[in-house]
Scaffold this motif. Structure first.
Motif, PDB file in Angstrom:
ATOM      1  N   GLN A  82      -2.429  12.472 -13.242  1.00  0.00           N
ATOM      2  CA  GLN A  82      -3.915  13.080 -12.433  1.00  0.00           C
ATOM      3  C   GLN A  82      -4.521  11.260 -12.133  1.00  0.00           C
ATOM      4  O   GLN A  82      -4.635  10.762 -11.137  1.00  0.00           O
ATOM      5  N   LYS A  83      -4.686  10.781 -13.124  1.00  0.00           N
ATOM      6  CA  LYS A  83      -6.246   9.469 -13.081  1.00  0.00           C
ATOM      7  C   LYS A  83      -4.662   8.025 -12.849  1.00  0.00           C
ATOM      8  O   LYS A  83      -5.748   8.041 -12.349  1.00  0.00           O
ATOM      9  N   ASP A  84      -3.732   8.312 -13.223  1.00  0.00           N
ATOM     10  CA  ASP A  84      -2.260   7.568 -12.962  1.00  0.00           C
ATOM     11  C   ASP A  84      -2.799   7.308 -11.016  1.00  0.00           C
ATOM     12  O   ASP A  84      -2.493   6.611 -10.464  1.00  0.00           O
ATOM     13  N   ALA A  85      -2.430   8.543 -11.061  1.00  0.00           N
ATOM     14  CA  ALA A  85      -2.341   8.676  -9.313  1.00  0.00           C
ATOM     15  C   ALA A  85      -3.635   8.455  -8.258  1.00  0.00           C
ATOM     16  O   ALA A  85      -3.537   7.659  -7.956  1.00  0.00           O
ATOM     17  N   ILE A  86      -4.499   8.784  -9.530  1.00  0.00           N
ATOM     18  CA  ILE A  86      -5.549   8.174  -8.181  1.00  0.00           C
ATOM     19  C   ILE A  86      -5.784   6.713  -8.181  1.00  0.00           C
ATOM     20  O   ILE A  86      -6.404   6.119  -7.508  1.00  0.00           O
TER      21      ILE A  86
ATOM     22  N   SER B 141       0.941  -1.435   0.512  1.00  0.00           N
ATOM     23  CA  SER B 141       0.058  -0.544   0.064  1.00  0.00           C
ATOM     24  C   SER B 141       0.876   1.691  -0.163  1.00  0.00           C
ATOM     25  O   SER B 141       0.071   2.268  -0.624  1.00  0.00           O
ATOM     26  N   VAL B 142       2.303   1.245   0.811  1.00  0.00           N
ATOM     27  CA  VAL B 142       2.856   2.903   0.701  1.00  0.00           C
ATOM     28  C   VAL B 142       4.111   2.846  -0.469  1.00  0.00           C
ATOM     29  O   VAL B 142       3.573   3.779  -1.002  1.00  0.00           O
ATOM     30  N   THR B 143       3.935   1.138  -1.012  1.00  0.00           N
ATOM     31  CA  THR B 143       4.365   2.101  -1.947  1.00  0.00           C
ATOM     32  C   THR B 143       3.047   2.134  -3.222  1.00  0.00           C
ATOM     33  O   THR B 143       3.767   2.982  -4.050  1.00  0.00           O
ATOM     34  N   TYR B 144       1.981   2.101  -3.379  1.00  0.00           N
ATOM     35  CA  TYR B 144       1.181   2.522  -4.597  1.00  0.00           C
ATOM     36  C   TYR B 144       1.173   4.086  -4.071  1.00  0.00           C
ATOM     37  O   TYR B 144       0.916   4.893  -5.133  1.00  0.00           O
ATOM     38  N   SER B 145       1.496   3.858  -2.649  1.00  0.00           N
ATOM     39  CA  SER B 145       0.961   5.736  -2.993  1.00  0.00           C
ATOM     40  C   SER B 145       2.678   6.539  -2.590  1.00  0.00           C
ATOM     41  O   SER B 145       2.220   7.487  -3.253  1.00  0.00           O
ATOM     42  N   ASN B 146       3.533   5.358  -2.354  1.00  0.00           N
ATOM     43  CA  ASN B 146       4.417   6.623  -2.833  1.00  0.00           C
ATOM     44  C   ASN B 146       4.743   6.602  -4.629  1.00  0.00           C
ATOM     45  O   ASN B 146       4.673   8.094  -5.124  1.00  0.00           O
ATOM     46  N   LEU B 147       4.042   5.674  -4.974  1.00  0.00           N
ATOM     47  CA  LEU B 147       4.053   6.192  -6.949  1.00  0.00           C
ATOM     48  C   LEU B 147       2.933   7.013  -7.092  1.00  0.00           C
ATOM     49  O   LEU B 147       2.730   8.036  -8.984  1.00  0.00           O
ATOM     50  N   GLY B 148       1.596   6.917  -6.146  1.00  0.00           N
ATOM     51  CA  GLY B 148       0.378   7.499  -7.362  1.00  0.00           C
ATOM     52  C   GLY B 148       1.166   9.607  -6.645  1.00  0.00           C
ATOM     53  O   GLY B 148       0.725  10.972  -6.924  1.00  0.00           O
ATOM     54  N   ILE B 149       2.218   9.435  -5.408  1.00  0.00           N
ATOM     55  CA  ILE B 149       2.629  10.497  -5.667  1.00  0.00           C
ATOM     56  C   ILE B 149       3.245  11.304  -6.750  1.00  0.00           C
ATOM     57  O   ILE B 149       3.263  12.254  -7.357  1.00  0.00           O
ATOM     58  N   VAL B 150       4.330  10.313  -7.020  1.00  0.00           N
ATOM     59  CA  VAL B 150       5.342  10.327  -8.062  1.00  0.00           C
ATOM     60  C   VAL B 150       4.561  11.009  -9.557  1.00  0.00           C
ATOM     61  O   VAL B 150       5.135  11.722 -10.059  1.00  0.00           O
ATOM     62  N   ARG B 151       3.053  10.286  -9.821  1.00  0.00           N
ATOM     63  CA  ARG B 151       2.304   9.965 -10.375  1.00  0.00           C
ATOM     64  C   ARG B 151       1.937  12.079 -10.735  1.00  0.00           C
ATOM     65  O   ARG B 151       1.652  12.321 -11.610  1.00  0.00           O
ATOM     66  N   ARG B 152       1.552  11.878  -9.348  1.00  0.00           N
ATOM     67  CA  ARG B 152       0.832  13.446 -10.041  1.00  0.00           C
ATOM     68  C   ARG B 152       1.331  14.426  -9.578  1.00  0.00           C
ATOM     69  O   ARG B 152       1.390  15.033 -10.218  1.00  0.00           O
ATOM     70  N   HIS B 153       2.881  14.881  -9.232  1.00  0.00           N
ATOM     71  CA  HIS B 153       3.665  14.916 -10.113  1.00  0.00           C
ATOM     72  C   HIS B 153       4.150  15.375 -11.798  1.00  0.00           C
ATOM     73  O   HIS B 153       4.961  16.197 -11.612  1.00  0.00           O
ATOM     74  N   GLN B 154       4.331  14.479 -11.938  1.00  0.00           N
ATOM     75  CA  GLN B 154       4.644  14.284 -13.296  1.00  0.00           C
ATOM     76  C   GLN B 154       3.305  14.326 -13.637  1.00  0.00           C
ATOM     77  O   GLN B 154       2.663  14.539 -15.339  1.00  0.00           O
TER      78      GLN B 154
END
Length: 93
Positions: free
Chosen positions: A46-50, A30-43
């Motif tokens: 948004q859809k990938d981050a969500i 879960s923490v790994t997916y959350s971190n990836l979401g943060i990366v996607r958000r900064h890239q």
């Protein structure tokens, strides 16, 4: 007898490690997916981050970071932890 005792202790430790890993693995994923979401958000993906934050919450529904980031991406405010949540965080298990 001493060798048998050492073997038993090694086996007990390995079993304890396996049991801990079984409870920790979903949280860590879960923490790994959350971190990836943060990366996607900064890239600005948004859809990938969500999708990442939702996947993070599938593995561990108490992932505060994923909940808060998802809320922001869906137009809400960051979620704040109460004083009690900060002082007495939920057990990882």
């Amino acid at each position: 007898a001493d060798i048998t005792h050492k073997r038993e202790k090694i086996i007990e430790r390995r079993i304890a490690d396996i049991l801990l890993a079984q409870t920790e693995l979903p949280r860590r994923i879960s923490v790994t997916y959350s971190n990836l979401g943060i990366v996607r958000r900064h890239q600005l993906r948004q859809k990938d981050a969500i999708a990442c934050f939702r996947k993070a919450l599938e593995y561990w529904e108490d992932n505060h970071s994923a909940k808060s980031n998802l809320n922001v991406l869906l137009g809400g405010e960051p979620l704040k932890r109460s004083i009690l949540q900060k002082v007495f965080p939920k057990d990882r298990n």
